[in-house]
Design an enzyme around this catalytic site. Structure first.
Site, PDB file in Angstrom:
ATOM      1  N   HIS A 152       3.235 -10.685 -24.361  1.00 48.40           N
ATOM      2  CA  HIS A 152       3.566 -11.278 -22.893  1.00 48.40           C
ATOM      3  C   HIS A 152       5.072 -11.410 -22.690  1.00 48.40           C
ATOM      4  CE1 HIS A 152      -0.436 -13.544 -22.583  1.00 48.40           C
ATOM      5  NE2 HIS A 152      -0.722 -12.173 -22.829  1.00 48.40           N
ATOM      6  N   GLU A 246      -3.399 -13.020 -10.974  1.00 43.18           N
ATOM      7  CA  GLU A 246      -2.787 -13.574  -9.856  1.00 43.18           C
ATOM      8  C   GLU A 246      -1.938 -12.595  -9.092  1.00 43.18           C
ATOM      9  OE1 GLU A 246      -2.916 -18.139 -11.106  1.00 43.18           O
ATOM     10  OE2 GLU A 246      -1.296 -17.461 -10.529  1.00 43.18           O
TER      11      GLU A 246
END
Length: 376
Positions: A152, A246
């Protein structure tokens, strides 16, 4: 007689070969997917040079110039050492708005740090001679916070019309709660000048204890970022966990919810945060994918090659191995079209080329540059 039989056999082979050629249907007609370049190891980002050549990053730590006919340059010299572990390595690259005059590029990477890695952004001038190299390399931004063990990093970059840079930062997976805390850059989008300074009008520039570079917060692992050319709004795309990928419009100082709310669940099936998808004070996504498609790379389409797709937002998908086209009406996503589902390759980046075609990077050990155009 033998000649007739031979000709008949040749025609049969030609017919079979033609029938076997893949056809990729779409709302704009059949699509042709042409391989422009091969031999790239986990390519991550693509930027077009003014003459149509491409600057491509490879996650293990190489940057190459790809000619219009697909020839790879030697690795560009003077790229800093990267933390090439798991998702870490050499990541995004863009050209400065005045590249034709100053030859400046910006690139992000996982920088070795405290036994792991952190997101860093460097500026350099590109000398694209026979043996290409970077000149005057300077790190202008380093992510503040705990090191990542390989997960990440986020790391997409865009440059606004005022010259300032937006950079996405992941929350390193195991440090998710940091995305809601202001004394670090984890799970944040930052806004900096081309020299790396925090502009004085950033939303938390005067907040005690806050990092002045922060523009927005509450992000998980944002790997898509683009400015809508119609109105200048900043759009972002980020990975959810088990669902809840998203698409957001990024507003100054806003909270995007991670890890308090999500449309997805944790990988073990437990609820994320409150277990709710929305809460007061958090911006709801403009679109979400549940189950997760693992999106990466995004681009607004403005070209003439696909006139019916002007204004669409394209997103690559790693897990579902497809190209997602989102049809917009203002700030609202009204329809999704899933393309190239039979390609069976992880799509890491998507860019519009100067010829109006769509260019994709496939993320694997033998990665490719692909050109998507109308089938003739």
């Amino acid at each position: 007689m033998r000649l007739a039989v031979a000709l008949s056999a040749l025609l049969a082979v030609s017919t079979v070969a033609k029938a076997a050629d893949p056809v990729y249907p779409s709302s704009a007609g059949n699509l042709s997917v042409q391989t422009i370049a091969t031999g790239l190891v986990h390519p991550w980002s693509l930027a077009f040079l003014p003459d149509g050549r491409m600057l491509v990053t490879e996650r293990p730590g190489r940057m190459r110039i790809v000619s219009r006919n697909g020839k790879l340059s030697p690795p560009v010299a003077n790229v800093p050492k990267v933390f090439a572990v798991s998702q870490g390595g050499l990541l995004d690259v863009i050209l400065d708005r005045d590249f034709a005059q100053n030859r400046t590029i910006y690139f992000s990477y996982a920088e070795p740090f405290n036994g792991g890695g952190r997101t860093a952004l460097a500026r350099a001038r590109l000398d694209d001679g026979e043996v290409p190299r970077l000149v005057d390399v300077k790190v202008i931004y380093r992510q503040h916070g705990l090191a990542s063990n390989g997960n990440h990093f986020g790391s997409r970059i865009v440059q606004a019309s005022d010259g300032n840079l937006f950079v996405t930062n992941g929350e390193h997976f195991s440090d998710r709660d940091m995305a809601q805390i202001f004394d670090n850059h984890l799970g944040k989008i930052v806004r900096i000048t081309s020299d790396g300074a925090a502009p004085p009008d950033n939303p938390f520039a005067n907040k005690p204890g806050a990092k002045p570079e922060i523009w927005s917060y509450g992000h998980r692992n944002p790997q898509g970022l683009a400015i809508n050319p119609i109105d200048g709004k900043l759009w972002e795309q980020e990975h959810g966990a088990m669902g809840g990928d998203e698409i957001n419009i990024i507003e100054r100082g806003h909270n995007y919810g991670w890890p308090l709310v999500s449309y997805g669940k944790n990988y073990g099936g437990s609820p994320v945060g409150t277990g709710k998808a929305a809460m007061e004070g958090v911006d709801d996504p403009r679109w979400h994918w549940t189950p997760s498609i693992a999106p990466s790379g995004m681009a607004f389409y403005t070209g003439d090659l696909f006139p019916a797709w002007k204004g669409s937002l394209f997103n690559g998908a790693l897990k579902f191995q497809l190209l997602s086209r989102l049809e917009l009406k203002g700030d609202k996503v009204v329809k999704e079209e899933r393309l190239l589902q039979d390609l069976h390759e992880r799509i890491r980046d998507v860019r519009q080329g100067p010829d109006g075609a769509l260019y994709l990077l496939t993320d694997n050990a033998s990665g490719r540059v692909l050109r998507v155009s109308p089938s003739k």
